[in-house]
Design a protein around this motif. Structure first.
Motif, PDB file in Angstrom:
ATOM      1  N   MET A  66       6.307   0.244 -19.832  1.00  0.00           N
ATOM      2  CA  MET A  66       7.491   1.029 -19.960  1.00  0.00           C
ATOM      3  C   MET A  66       7.476   1.807 -21.378  1.00  0.00           C
ATOM      4  O   MET A  66       7.029   1.202 -22.212  1.00  0.00           O
TER       5      MET A  66
ATOM      6  N   ASP B 114       9.971   2.798 -23.179  1.00  0.00           N
ATOM      7  CA  ASP B 114      10.970   2.253 -24.086  1.00  0.00           C
ATOM      8  C   ASP B 114      10.590   0.837 -24.680  1.00  0.00           C
ATOM      9  O   ASP B 114      10.192  -0.014 -23.752  1.00  0.00           O
TER      10      ASP B 114
ATOM     11  N   ARG C 181      11.852  -1.630 -26.115  1.00  0.00           N
ATOM     12  CA  ARG C 181      13.036  -2.810 -25.690  1.00  0.00           C
ATOM     13  C   ARG C 181      12.759  -3.046 -24.384  1.00  0.00           C
ATOM     14  O   ARG C 181      12.514  -4.223 -24.129  1.00  0.00           O
ATOM     15  N   ALA C 182      12.268  -2.179 -23.641  1.00  0.00           N
ATOM     16  CA  ALA C 182      12.134  -2.278 -22.220  1.00  0.00           C
ATOM     17  C   ALA C 182      10.819  -3.192 -21.757  1.00  0.00           C
ATOM     18  O   ALA C 182      10.537  -4.041 -21.062  1.00  0.00           O
TER      19      ALA C 182
ATOM     20  N   THR D 235      10.573  -2.825 -10.390  1.00  0.00           N
ATOM     21  CA  THR D 235      11.578  -3.301 -11.498  1.00  0.00           C
ATOM     22  C   THR D 235      10.971  -4.620 -12.106  1.00  0.00           C
ATOM     23  O   THR D 235       9.813  -5.227 -11.295  1.00  0.00           O
TER      24      THR D 235
END
Length: 464
Positions: free
Chosen positions: A41, A43, A45-46, A301
């Motif tokens: 990912m 990001d 944080r993700a 996910t």
């Protein structure tokens, strides 16, 4: 067979505590299959949350940081623009982010009990290797052939040079007390419709290349193909060749859950994943790269990745309890032999005879057609080999081109493969798995193509 190209001691070294190789070796000794997601990912944080969830899964796991396509091709300016504009990328831009950002992603998650591997897909990974080392990582994957031919038009000679420098850079991590690890992607070329003998040969040749350039901890990949029996034979062949040619290295085998057109039903996807876990256990593989039930539709996910990790771990444990109740290692026994080992061995030997330096031998082998990947359109691939699925669902050669397989392979006189026939072959595993999920009886039939929505072809990045 030609002697190994990298002189090594007779006994494999014991990888130091805390290394990627040591973690996998300890899990294998304890009878546990290491399972790993494909995850990346943009990001931070993700990405950190994804790694934390992977670590917390009810399975023996290692983490993955998969990089974005801009980083893969070295377009850092485009990656910087995307980040500045708030545009999500399809992976983690390791080279673009400041080292402190990546260290903050890993802090408190990566340690001796949870190593992390960087996956990227680059034919020129020097900057990637430098960035991962600065961040405190020392495990990655790919190869001069497998991350060149399927991914673009970089000349093979350039990829070989890039990978030689990258391996040597990674190997220097030992100066700081680490034992770096490199996994070959050679056993996953094109993801599908490549007969197993060539996959095994490429995996071994790339591992030898890594050893020649200073790496002492490697893994050899093999992607689940179309027939479980043929896959089992191929993995035994891969182990035999590794034992013969890599006696002084810390090495293990990693299986990839099927990388082609994926089942569209959750049940079909689950069956295929569980089959790959059972295959890994039966053949003594130490690690499994999983896929999820969402693969045919979208990027999965984090929760779906964790579910796949835990499902694979349960299937592996059940298979080990069924077949190996008293041993961590598979007991030696009769191995199916339809010629996969002979085919792979002939290809490896032919390449090693071209030059003791694999940096020279690999480009020469492709230039002469000694190695020729079916359906691969790279300019340095001869494109004279062809494969097909026989009526039993096994991968066969219909043409071997200039590969030195005379007396080893008798190419079948298969009908000329049309575009429709190719699409049918590409969807064989998808249709079979979905049909089995709907009708688990042995006599189930594949579903009628005319009553199914079209399958989505996987993107190159999804094969990592």
């Amino acid at each position: 067979m030609t002697a190994p190209v990298h002189p090594t001691p007779a006994a494999a070294p014991v990888p130091p505590a805390g290394s990627f190789g040591a973690f996998v070796a300890a899990a294998r000794q304890a009878g546990r299959l290491v399972v790993q997601p494909r995850m990346g990912m943009s990001d931070p944080r993700a990405m950190r949350a994804g790694l934390a969830a992977t670590r917390a899964a009810d399975a023996t796991t290692v983490g993955t940081v998969t990089l974005d396509s801009y980083t893969r091709v070295g377009d850092q300016a485009a990656a910087r623009r995307a980040l500045a504009d708030g545009v999500p990328l399809n992976g983690y831009p390791l080279v673009t982010y400041d080292t402190a950002v990546t260290r903050s992603v890993l802090h408190g998650i990566q340690d001796h009990d949870f190593p992390v591997q960087v996956r990227h897909g680059s034919a020129a990974p020097q900057d990637i290797v430098a960035a991962l080392l600065r961040a405190g990582l020392d495990a990655t994957e790919g190869g001069p052939v497998s991350y060149c031919l399927p991914y673009g038009r970089t000349p093979l000679t350039a990829s070989v040079e890039n990978w030689a420098r990258s391996c040597e850079l990674l190997a220097r991590a030992r100066d700081h007390g680490a034992e770096p690890h490199m996994e070959t992607f050679g056993g996953c070329m094109m993801g599908q419709l490549c007969p197993p003998g060539l996959l095994v040969a490429l995996s071994v040749l790339e591992a030898l290349f890594f050893a020649q350039h200073g790496l002492r901890s490697v893994s050899l990949s093999y992607a689940q193909q179309t027939d479980p029996g043929q896959d089992e034979e191929a993995l035994h062949a891969l182990r035999r060749l590794a034992e013969e040619l890599l006696p002084g290295l810390d090495w293990h085998i990693v299986v990839y859950t099927y990388m082609g057109v994926y089942p569209r039903t959750p049940g079909g996807a689950r069956l295929l994943l569980e089959d790959s876990a059972r295959l890994a256990v039966r053949t003594g593989a130490a690690r499994l790269i999983v896929k999820t039930a969402a693969e045919a539709h979208r990027i999965p996910t984090v929760a779906e990745n964790v579910a796949a990790l835990e499902a694979a771990a349960r299937a592996a444990e059940a298979e080990r309890d069924r077949t190996l109740p008293h041993a961590a290692e598979p007991a030696p026994g009769p191995v199916p032999d339809t010629g996969v080992h002979a085919e792979a061995s002939a290809l490896v030997q032919a390449v090693l005879e071209l030059s003791p330096d694999l940096g020279r031998a690999l480009p020469r082998a492709f230039a002469r057609g000694y190695l020729d990947v079916p359906y691969c359109l790279h300019p340095d691939n001869a494109q004279r080999s062809r494969s097909y699925l026989d009526t039993d669902g096994r991968l066969r050669w219909s043409a071997v081109g200039g590969m030195p397989l005379g007396g080893v392979v008798a190419p079948a006189r298969a009908p000329r493969l049309t575009s429709g026939g190719l699409l049918t072959a590409l969807r064989h595993v998808e249709r079979r798995s979905d049909a089995a999920a709907l009708d688990p009886s042995p006599a189930h039939r594949p579903l009628d193509d005319g009553h199914r929505p079209p399958a989505r072809e996987p993107l190159p990045e999804e094969g990592r």
